[in-house]
Design a protein around this motif. Structure first.
Motif, short mmCIF file in Angstrom:
data_model
loop_
_atom_site.label_atom_id
_atom_site.label_comp_id
_atom_site.label_asym_id
_atom_site.label_seq_id
_atom_site.Cartn_x
_atom_site.Cartn_y
_atom_site.Cartn_z
N ASP A 157 0.91 -1.27 -0.09
CA ASP A 157 -0.17 0.15 -0.02
C ASP A 157 0.79 1.25 0.00
N GLU A 158 2.15 1.15 0.39
CA GLU A 158 2.82 2.30 0.28
C GLU A 158 3.39 2.46 -1.07
N VAL A 159 2.94 3.73 -1.86
CA VAL A 159 3.02 3.60 -3.23
C VAL A 159 4.50 4.00 -3.56
N ASP A 160 5.44 4.66 -2.63
CA ASP A 160 6.67 4.96 -3.12
C ASP A 160 7.51 3.81 -2.97
N LEU A 161 7.15 2.81 -2.03
CA LEU A 161 7.87 1.45 -1.87
C LEU A 161 7.49 0.71 -3.18
N ALA A 162 6.28 0.65 -3.35
CA ALA A 162 5.69 -0.24 -4.57
C ALA A 162 6.30 -0.01 -5.84
N THR A 163 6.60 1.70 -6.08
CA THR A 163 7.12 1.74 -7.26
C THR A 163 8.60 1.36 -7.37
N THR A 164 9.19 1.44 -6.09
CA THR A 164 10.87 1.31 -6.16
C THR A 164 10.86 -0.25 -6.29
N LEU A 165 10.03 -1.09 -5.68
CA LEU A 165 10.10 -2.59 -5.72
C LEU A 165 9.87 -2.86 -7.16
N GLU A 166 8.90 -2.12 -8.02
CA GLU A 166 8.42 -2.45 -9.20
C GLU A 166 9.70 -2.26 -10.30
N ASN A 189 12.81 -1.99 -9.51
CA ASN A 189 14.13 -2.95 -9.21
C ASN A 189 13.83 -4.48 -9.92
N LEU A 190 12.62 -4.80 -9.68
CA LEU A 190 12.10 -5.96 -10.29
C LEU A 190 12.38 -6.26 -11.82
N ARG A 191 11.73 -5.13 -12.39
CA ARG A 191 11.85 -4.80 -13.81
C ARG A 191 13.11 -4.70 -14.44
N ALA A 192 13.88 -4.32 -13.60
CA ALA A 192 15.41 -4.08 -13.98
C ALA A 192 16.32 -5.43 -13.79
N GLU A 193 15.57 -6.30 -13.10
CA GLU A 193 16.29 -7.75 -13.25
C GLU A 193 15.68 -8.47 -14.03
N PHE A 205 4.68 -17.58 8.67
CA PHE A 205 5.09 -18.89 8.17
C PHE A 205 3.84 -20.05 8.24
N GLU A 206 3.24 -19.64 9.54
CA GLU A 206 2.04 -20.75 9.78
C GLU A 206 0.81 -20.60 8.70
N VAL A 207 0.55 -19.34 8.29
CA VAL A 207 -0.48 -19.09 7.19
C VAL A 207 0.10 -19.51 5.83
N GLY A 208 1.32 -19.81 5.66
CA GLY A 208 1.85 -20.26 4.32
C GLY A 208 2.74 -19.63 3.88
N ALA A 209 3.40 -18.64 4.27
CA ALA A 209 4.55 -17.86 3.60
C ALA A 209 5.67 -18.70 3.51
N ASP A 210 6.25 -18.38 2.25
CA ASP A 210 7.40 -19.07 2.17
C ASP A 210 8.80 -18.32 2.53
N ASP A 211 8.81 -17.13 2.81
CA ASP A 211 9.91 -16.38 3.06
C ASP A 211 9.36 -14.95 3.88
N TYR A 212 10.45 -14.36 4.38
CA TYR A 212 10.07 -13.25 5.17
C TYR A 212 10.79 -12.23 5.19
N VAL A 213 10.96 -10.98 4.85
CA VAL A 213 12.02 -9.85 4.99
C VAL A 213 11.09 -8.72 5.76
N VAL A 214 12.08 -8.10 6.54
CA VAL A 214 11.79 -6.88 7.54
C VAL A 214 12.21 -5.72 6.88
N LYS A 215 11.27 -4.38 6.74
CA LYS A 215 11.53 -3.25 6.37
C LYS A 215 12.46 -2.76 7.61
N PRO A 216 13.43 -1.95 7.30
CA PRO A 216 13.87 -1.46 5.93
C PRO A 216 14.90 -2.66 5.50
N PHE A 217 14.70 -3.09 4.22
CA PHE A 217 15.56 -3.88 3.72
C PHE A 217 16.39 -3.40 2.44
N SER A 218 17.51 -4.19 2.18
CA SER A 218 18.13 -3.86 0.77
C SER A 218 17.28 -4.74 -0.18
N MET A 219 17.13 -4.13 -1.48
CA MET A 219 16.69 -4.55 -2.66
C MET A 219 17.26 -5.61 -3.04
#
Length: 248
Positions: free
Chosen positions: A8-17, A19-23, A94-108
């Motif tokens: 829901d954080e637009v700036d973070l979502a844009t940054t994620l998008e 960096n993922l596209r760059a990969e 993890f109990e509800v089925g997540a495969d991995d977990y990262v905590v903000k702030p995290f590096s790309m």
């Protein structure tokens, strides 16, 4: 490969998008839980979902639970992404089925590594050139490969076959199965598994292990009986079949 980002954080979502596209990934973005659920079931289905835990309308844990209940979405890897860093939050994820977990702030770089790890564990599309159990066992590449009764396991290639038929495991399910295979015949306590497979601190109270063992058994079908319960103590891989290492 398609990554769905539910953030829901637009700036973070844009940054994620960006960096993922760059990969080289294709990216779809949703800014709310309900929008994310709709996007998760839209064609083409995402290969990996990056999911924020704290959303304005639905919690990330509720979304993950719904994804795991859906026939089309139950096997899509989910990486939880949140500002909450308490151990209990990770446990619940993890109990509800997540495969991995990262905590903000995290590096790309950290997030990209985890997304790539999920892609290695994602169900592969059927192909005429797909490896067979015999090809995996005899393959020239130096990878960890095990034959255990009806199971053929290519750890590094992330392939598992039961009686010649490939089944698809999540990243954490593959870690769990590999750990049990590499400790065949030895009792693996829940604390051992939590610490060595999930990376939890000792003494955490959670049903994560039992939940994932049940999921793993269900996917293994008839071979699920190889994972034995030692009541009140933990789990072990049955000694009925030897573990044959088939490293290239």
């Amino acid at each position: 490969m398609l990554v769905l980002v539910i953030e829901d954080e637009v700036d973070l979502a844009t940054t994620l998008e960006y960096n993922l596209r760059a990969e080289g990934f294709t990216v779809r973005v949703a800014h709310s839980g309900r929008q994310g659920l709709a996007s998760a079931t839209a064609d083409p289905l995402p290969d990996v979902i990056v999911l924020d835990l704290m959303l304005p309308d639905l919690s990330g844990t509720e979304i993950c639970r719904k994804l795991r209940e859906g026939e089309r979405t139950r096997d899509i890897p989910v990486v939880m992404c949140t500002a909450k860093g308490e151990e209990i939050d990770r446990v619940v994820g993890f109990e509800v089925g997540a495969d991995d977990y990262v905590v903000k702030p995290f590096s790309m770089r950290e997030l990209l590594l985890r997304v790539n790890a999920c892609f290695r564990g994602a169900p592969a599309a059927p192909a005429a050139t797909a490896a067979t159990p015999s090809e995996i066992a005899a393959g020239p590449d130096k990878r960890r490969k095990y034959l255990v009764g009806p199971l053929t396991i290519d750890v590094d290639g992330h392939h598992v076959f039961v009686d010649g038929k490939e089944i698809h495991l999540s990243v954490i399910e593959m870690r769990l199965l590999t750990y049990l295979v590499e400790h065949r015949g030895r009792l693996c306590s829940r604390d051992d598994l939590l610490e060595d497979v999930w990376g939890y601190k000792p003494g955490v109270s959670t049903r994560t292990v039992d939940t994932h063992v049940k999921r793993l058994r269900d996917k293994l079908g008839d071979a699920g009986s190889l994972v034995e319960t030692v009541r009140g103590m933990g789990y072990r891989l049955s000694a009925e079949h030897p573990v044959v290492s088939a490293e290239g």
